[in-house]
Write an enzyme that holds these catalytic residues in place. Sequence first.
Site, PDB file in Angstrom:
ATOM      1  N   ASP A   1     -27.711   9.014  -8.108  1.00 31.96           N
ATOM      2  CA  ASP A   1     -27.777   8.164  -6.917  1.00 31.96           C
ATOM      3  C   ASP A   1     -28.463   6.827  -7.187  1.00 31.96           C
ATOM      4  OD1 ASP A   1     -27.278   7.529  -4.290  1.00 31.96           O
ATOM      5  OD2 ASP A   1     -28.286   9.282  -3.464  1.00 31.96           O
TER       6      ASP A   1
ATOM      7  N   ARG B   1     -29.695   1.836   1.974  1.00 32.87           N
ATOM      8  CA  ARG B   1     -28.521   0.985   1.862  1.00 32.87           C
ATOM      9  C   ARG B   1     -28.598  -0.091   2.944  1.00 32.87           C
ATOM     10  NH1 ARG B   1     -28.361   3.848  -1.968  1.00 32.87           N
ATOM     11  NH2 ARG B   1     -26.573   4.962  -2.851  1.00 32.87           N
TER      12      ARG B   1
ATOM     13  N   TYR C   1     -16.175   9.917  -8.162  1.00 31.54           N
ATOM     14  CA  TYR C   1     -16.433   9.258  -9.448  1.00 31.54           C
ATOM     15  C   TYR C   1     -16.674  10.265 -10.570  1.00 31.54           C
ATOM     16  CZ  TYR C   1     -17.265   5.279  -6.298  1.00 31.54           C
ATOM     17  OH  TYR C   1     -17.172   4.319  -5.324  1.00 31.54           O
TER      18      TYR C   1
ATOM     19  N   ARG D   1     -30.293  -0.802  -2.516  1.00 32.73           N
ATOM     20  CA  ARG D   1     -29.304  -1.813  -2.880  1.00 32.73           C
ATOM     21  C   ARG D   1     -29.265  -2.872  -1.775  1.00 32.73           C
ATOM     22  NH1 ARG D   1     -24.048   1.133  -2.730  1.00 32.73           N
ATOM     23  NH2 ARG D   1     -23.954   1.753  -4.872  1.00 32.73           N
TER      24      ARG D   1
ATOM     25  N   ASP E   1       0.856  -1.187   0.000  1.00 29.77           N
ATOM     26  CA  ASP E   1       0.000   0.000   0.000  1.00 29.77           C
ATOM     27  C   ASP E   1       0.893   1.237   0.000  1.00 29.77           C
ATOM     28  OD1 ASP E   1      -2.219   1.798   0.253  1.00 29.77           O
ATOM     29  OD2 ASP E   1      -3.349   0.171   1.172  1.00 29.77           O
TER      30      ASP E   1
ATOM     31  N   GLU F   1     -21.554  -1.692  -6.557  1.00 32.40           N
ATOM     32  CA  GLU F   1     -21.888  -0.648  -7.545  1.00 32.40           C
ATOM     33  C   GLU F   1     -22.101  -1.236  -8.940  1.00 32.40           C
ATOM     34  OE1 GLU F   1     -22.218   3.341  -6.222  1.00 32.40           O
ATOM     35  OE2 GLU F   1     -21.412   3.142  -8.244  1.00 32.40           O
TER      36      GLU F   1
ATOM     37  N   TYR G   1     -16.925   4.434 -12.145  1.00 35.71           N
ATOM     38  CA  TYR G   1     -16.382   3.439 -11.208  1.00 35.71           C
ATOM     39  C   TYR G   1     -17.006   2.066 -11.469  1.00 35.71           C
ATOM     40  CZ  TYR G   1     -15.608   1.267  -6.561  1.00 35.71           C
ATOM     41  OH  TYR G   1     -15.276   0.429  -5.521  1.00 35.71           O
TER      42      TYR G   1
ATOM     43  N   TYR H   1     -23.537  13.263 -10.732  1.00 35.05           N
ATOM     44  CA  TYR H   1     -23.800  12.300  -9.660  1.00 35.05           C
ATOM     45  C   TYR H   1     -25.195  11.734  -9.906  1.00 35.05           C
ATOM     46  CZ  TYR H   1     -24.632  10.331  -5.046  1.00 35.05           C
ATOM     47  OH  TYR H   1     -24.932   9.479  -4.017  1.00 35.05           O
TER      48      TYR H   1
ATOM     49  N   THR I   1     -17.296  -4.628  -6.443  1.00 32.92           N
ATOM     50  CA  THR I   1     -18.189  -3.725  -5.713  1.00 32.92           C
ATOM     51  C   THR I   1     -19.654  -4.010  -6.038  1.00 32.92           C
ATOM     52  OG1 THR I   1     -18.887  -1.419  -5.525  1.00 32.92           O
ATOM     53  CG2 THR I   1     -17.936  -2.032  -7.606  1.00 32.92           C
TER      54      THR I   1
HETATM   55  N1  UDP Z   1     -25.275  10.524   1.463  1.00 38.08           N
HETATM   56  C1  UDP Z   1     -25.926  11.484   2.236  1.00 38.08           C
HETATM   57  N2  UDP Z   1     -25.150  12.366   2.959  1.00 38.08           N
HETATM   58  C2  UDP Z   1     -23.782  12.314   2.957  1.00 38.08           C
HETATM   59  C3  UDP Z   1     -23.144  11.309   2.173  1.00 38.08           C
HETATM   60  C4  UDP Z   1     -23.930  10.434   1.434  1.00 38.08           C
HETATM   61  O1  UDP Z   1     -27.152  11.572   2.274  1.00 38.08           O
HETATM   62  O2  UDP Z   1     -23.164  13.131   3.638  1.00 38.08           O
HETATM   63  C5  UDP Z   1     -26.101   9.543   0.732  1.00 38.08           C
HETATM   64  C6  UDP Z   1     -25.705   9.304  -0.728  1.00 38.08           C
HETATM   65  O3  UDP Z   1     -26.373  10.206  -1.593  1.00 38.08           O
HETATM   66  C7  UDP Z   1     -26.130   7.858  -0.923  1.00 38.08           C
HETATM   67  C8  UDP Z   1     -25.956   7.217   0.440  1.00 38.08           C
HETATM   68  O4  UDP Z   1     -25.895   8.305   1.371  1.00 38.08           O
HETATM   69  O5  UDP Z   1     -27.496   7.788  -1.261  1.00 38.08           O
HETATM   70  C9  UDP Z   1     -24.729   6.348   0.568  1.00 38.08           C
HETATM   71  O6  UDP Z   1     -23.638   7.088   0.102  1.00 38.08           O
HETATM   72  P1  UDP Z   1     -22.140   6.586   0.200  1.00 38.08           P
HETATM   73  O7  UDP Z   1     -21.277   7.672  -0.332  1.00 38.08           O
HETATM   74  O8  UDP Z   1     -21.814   6.104   1.573  1.00 38.08           O
HETATM   75  O9  UDP Z   1     -21.992   5.302  -0.739  1.00 38.08           O
HETATM   76  P2  UDP Z   1     -22.851   4.576  -1.881  1.00 38.08           P
HETATM   77  O10 UDP Z   1     -23.669   3.540  -1.194  1.00 38.08           O
HETATM   78  O11 UDP Z   1     -23.697   5.577  -2.604  1.00 38.08           O
HETATM   79  O12 UDP Z   1     -21.808   3.967  -2.754  1.00 38.08           O
END
Ligand code: UDP
Length: 345
Positions: free
Chosen positions: A298, A224, A86, A302, A36, A122, A151, A296, A120
């Site tokens: 969203d 999530r 991203y 998931r 790393d 994602e 990503y 972005y 991921t």
């Molecule tokens: N999010 C939020 N406030 C923050 C950061 C993220 O509401 O300060 C939301 C973001 O829009 C997403 C979710 O939280 O819907 C999870 O975001 P994260 O960046 O942790 O990872 P993701 O699951 O989207 O990869």
Amino acid sequence: MHPMRSIAVLGGGGFLGSHFVRGLLQQTNLEVEVVDTCFTKLESAPLPRAARLTRACVTQQGLIERVVEEHETIVSMTAICTPANYNKEPLAVIDASYTDLVPLVQRCSEKKRYLIHLSTCEVYGKAESEALNETSSPLLLGPIPAERWSYACAKQLLERVIWAHMTHHGLEATIIRPFNVIGPQMDYLPGFDGEGTPRVLANFMHALLCGEALPLVDGGAQRRAFLYVDDFTEALLGLLRCPEARGEIINLGNPENDISIAELAAQMIAAYSKHQGPKASTPELVSADSFYGAGYDDVKRRVPDIHKASALLQWRPSTSLEAMLPAIIDDYVSRYAGKARGAAT
Ligand code: UDP
């Protein structure tokens, strides 16, 4: 399958890597090399036993060749994996998740090494079926101007390269798709030890520590399923004892912790108040455009199907959100509370 003696963890100094490496050192007698560019997380507490720490980037000339030559198993965990990046630095994101790693896959294939690659969730993109399945769910990415998908697209293409090597060239590999793993030592805190916007847990911790509002992107209705890092590590260690997992793509997540981001904020405010005494932080609605900028896009929901992981690894994640929050808050408070107080004075 030869008995495994040594393992290299590329990106083992990061959040997932540092937890996994500690588990490896504690629970196996494998020789461990960690590669790393930063070892702050690994060095934050004494390691259970010695590991070889190599400070290098995977793109360093000759590094991949040397590591693959010397180890039977390679775990690849390097990536730029914060959604805020991203659409801000998509070329770096694509290189880190695809271009830089193609040589690793090729080399493992040629040298007949076992590759465990961290992909991921994602890759499922906008597929929002009840439970996302490794082999039957579609992978639905957004249009090119929605750069968030750089990503997922890079990660998906590397999965396809690995799959092709497995199917046509005899590579032994396992592809892991982690779903929103959280825990102590996650991410950085903006203004303290990094810049930009980390993932939601660190961002909310930052707000709580600084007595600021917790930003709920577009209201926080998106959901999530959060997996505790110890449950994740247990599954990854189980993989090393499971030859049947070779050739498989495996989701690792916790469907029982499926909550909205607004609920996450509420639970974190409650847990933080319990830990630190009543605090004034409240959630605040922000638009995705103002928070992340254009591009972005969203994901609304998931949730993983984890039947395969459960069957292969005899694994079931056991940590509820309520149970994991105290240790997470404890970690952030012990590392940052002094700095946050200092910043406020
Ligand atoms: N999010 C939020 N406030 C923050 C950061 C993220 O509401 O300060 C939301 C973001 O829009 C997403 C979710 O939280 O819907 C999870 O975001 P994260 O960046 O942790 O990872 P993701 O699951 O989207 O990869």
